[in-house]
Design an enzyme around this catalytic site. Sequence first.
Site, PDB file in Angstrom:
ATOM      1  N   ASN A   8       0.828  -1.262  -0.071  1.00  0.00           N
ATOM      2  CA  ASN A   8      -0.034   0.081   0.016  1.00  0.00           C
ATOM      3  C   ASN A   8       0.686   1.059   0.125  1.00  0.00           C
ATOM      4  O   ASN A   8       1.633   1.535   0.918  1.00  0.00           O
ATOM      5  CB  ASN A   8      -0.840  -0.009   1.306  1.00  0.00           C
ATOM      6  CG  ASN A   8      -1.728   1.085   1.557  1.00  0.00           C
ATOM      7  OD1 ASN A   8      -1.761   2.073   0.397  1.00  0.00           O
ATOM      8  ND2 ASN A   8      -2.201   1.268   2.735  1.00  0.00           N
ATOM      9  N   LYS A  10       0.100   4.269  -0.333  1.00  0.00           N
ATOM     10  CA  LYS A  10      -0.505   5.345   0.518  1.00  0.00           C
ATOM     11  C   LYS A  10      -0.318   6.806  -0.593  1.00  0.00           C
ATOM     12  O   LYS A  10      -0.359   6.519  -1.734  1.00  0.00           O
ATOM     13  CB  LYS A  10      -0.061   5.746   1.614  1.00  0.00           C
ATOM     14  CG  LYS A  10      -0.210   4.459   2.899  1.00  0.00           C
ATOM     15  CD  LYS A  10       0.033   4.573   4.241  1.00  0.00           C
ATOM     16  CE  LYS A  10       0.078   3.265   4.831  1.00  0.00           C
ATOM     17  NZ  LYS A  10       0.274   3.457   6.349  1.00  0.00           N
ATOM     18  N   HIS A  95      -9.542   0.925   5.177  1.00  0.00           N
ATOM     19  CA  HIS A  95      -8.171   1.479   5.618  1.00  0.00           C
ATOM     20  C   HIS A  95      -8.390   2.212   7.048  1.00  0.00           C
ATOM     21  O   HIS A  95      -9.150   3.075   6.759  1.00  0.00           O
ATOM     22  CB  HIS A  95      -7.029   1.765   4.763  1.00  0.00           C
ATOM     23  CG  HIS A  95      -5.639   1.623   5.268  1.00  0.00           C
ATOM     24  ND1 HIS A  95      -5.317   2.844   6.153  1.00  0.00           N
ATOM     25  CD2 HIS A  95      -4.661   0.790   5.120  1.00  0.00           C
ATOM     26  CE1 HIS A  95      -3.956   2.488   6.661  1.00  0.00           C
ATOM     27  NE2 HIS A  95      -3.580   1.416   5.994  1.00  0.00           N
ATOM     28  N   GLU A  97      -6.557   4.697   7.923  1.00  0.00           N
ATOM     29  CA  GLU A  97      -6.510   5.805   7.469  1.00  0.00           C
ATOM     30  C   GLU A  97      -7.678   6.522   6.855  1.00  0.00           C
ATOM     31  O   GLU A  97      -7.903   7.906   7.068  1.00  0.00           O
ATOM     32  CB  GLU A  97      -5.500   6.195   6.840  1.00  0.00           C
ATOM     33  CG  GLU A  97      -3.971   5.905   7.368  1.00  0.00           C
ATOM     34  CD  GLU A  97      -2.858   5.385   6.824  1.00  0.00           C
ATOM     35  OE1 GLU A  97      -2.664   5.397   5.741  1.00  0.00           O
ATOM     36  OE2 GLU A  97      -1.784   5.021   7.875  1.00  0.00           O
ATOM     37  N   GLU A 165      -5.302  -5.234  10.834  1.00  0.00           N
ATOM     38  CA  GLU A 165      -4.115  -3.949  10.824  1.00  0.00           C
ATOM     39  C   GLU A 165      -4.343  -3.464  12.243  1.00  0.00           C
ATOM     40  O   GLU A 165      -5.281  -2.329  12.135  1.00  0.00           O
ATOM     41  CB  GLU A 165      -4.129  -3.218   9.694  1.00  0.00           C
ATOM     42  CG  GLU A 165      -4.090  -3.584   8.399  1.00  0.00           C
ATOM     43  CD  GLU A 165      -3.361  -2.623   7.321  1.00  0.00           C
ATOM     44  OE1 GLU A 165      -2.380  -2.864   7.075  1.00  0.00           O
ATOM     45  OE2 GLU A 165      -4.248  -1.530   7.091  1.00  0.00           O
ATOM     46  N   GLY A 171       2.817   2.096  11.045  1.00  0.00           N
ATOM     47  CA  GLY A 171       3.782   2.983  10.749  1.00  0.00           C
ATOM     48  C   GLY A 171       4.720   3.378  11.984  1.00  0.00           C
ATOM     49  O   GLY A 171       5.238   4.433  12.252  1.00  0.00           O
ATOM     50  N   SER A 208       3.478  -2.472  10.470  1.00  0.00           N
ATOM     51  CA  SER A 208       5.167  -2.656  10.695  1.00  0.00           C
ATOM     52  C   SER A 208       5.832  -3.712  10.180  1.00  0.00           C
ATOM     53  O   SER A 208       6.577  -4.382  11.057  1.00  0.00           O
ATOM     54  CB  SER A 208       5.421  -2.117  12.243  1.00  0.00           C
ATOM     55  OG  SER A 208       5.045  -0.818  12.380  1.00  0.00           O
ATOM     56  N   GLY A 230       4.977   1.390   4.802  1.00  0.00           N
ATOM     57  CA  GLY A 230       6.301   2.006   4.787  1.00  0.00           C
ATOM     58  C   GLY A 230       7.286   0.981   4.037  1.00  0.00           C
ATOM     59  O   GLY A 230       8.034   1.696   3.221  1.00  0.00           O
TER      60      GLY A 230
HETATM   61  C1  PEP Z   1      -0.732   0.115   6.428  1.00  0.00           C
HETATM   62  O1  PEP Z   1      -0.807   1.285   6.424  1.00  0.00           O
HETATM   63  O2  PEP Z   1      -1.699  -0.791   5.736  1.00  0.00           O
HETATM   64  C2  PEP Z   1       0.353  -0.420   6.879  1.00  0.00           C
HETATM   65  C3  PEP Z   1       0.367  -1.716   6.977  1.00  0.00           C
HETATM   66  O3  PEP Z   1       1.800   0.530   7.149  1.00  0.00           O
HETATM   67  P1  PEP Z   1       3.051   0.141   7.614  1.00  0.00           P
HETATM   68  O4  PEP Z   1       3.466  -1.234   7.082  1.00  0.00           O
HETATM   69  O5  PEP Z   1       3.747   1.252   7.290  1.00  0.00           O
HETATM   70  O6  PEP Z   1       2.889  -0.053   9.228  1.00  0.00           O
END
Ligand code: PEP
Length: 246
Positions: A8, A10, A95, A97, A165, A171, A208, A230
Amino acid sequence: MAKLIAGNWKMNGLLGSGKDLAQALAKRIRSMETNAEIAVFPPGPLIPPILRAVSDTSIWVGGQDCHWNGAGAHTGDVSAQLLADLGCSGVIVGHSERRADHAETDGQVKGKAEAALAAGLKVIVCVGETEAERDAGQMETVVRTQIDGSLPSGGTVDTVIVAYEPVWAIGTGRTPYLDEIGVMHSLIRNRAAGLVLGEGLRILYGGSVKPTNAKEILRIPGVDGALVGGASLTADDFWGIIESCP
Ligand code: PEP
């Protein structure tokens, strides 16, 4: 079943850097063996060039969100039909966010997921508790409620994927203990059993995931892949996760 490793992106990347990243992944998948299924979710305007960059590979491309309506007066939104028409294979909905930045409700997420299915897309439905909900001991109730309210009607295990998640892990570099991930995945699997037709619902873990922890996370029973933020922004890190698939 192959693990699904989904990147993703983003709101990251410009035309040049997005194409470079997609080309770097395409090059690796052409020349190296992997057991994983790979998908990338670039920002909307980058979808056509990314589709072109990976067109001769098995990498599939999806949108990061879609509207619940097929068309109309929804400035700034994108329909599932348009994503499908561009050549996308899937879309992420719900998601955290989106849920936080745009106050999306479970009902809206379900509508988006149903629009995706109607357009012939696979849909990744995201659920997960906040840190406050976890601290209050509500994580299981919160995730059960999200599953009940967000999963589309008419989905099958071939078209619906769930991503667990935990919001506090996204993040932050923090992850749940491995056994906690396993417990939440089996809770989701049991809860979704009556809502998604068929055996073998795919449930991804997200939050993460890095090359350094991917191996242990991807070996947890019931973890069918990863949704990666990320670490999907550099080919080396994303490939490191792909290579960690058992
Ligand atoms: C995400 O936002 O779907 C995600 C898993 O981000 P990160 O891997 O950066 O924690």
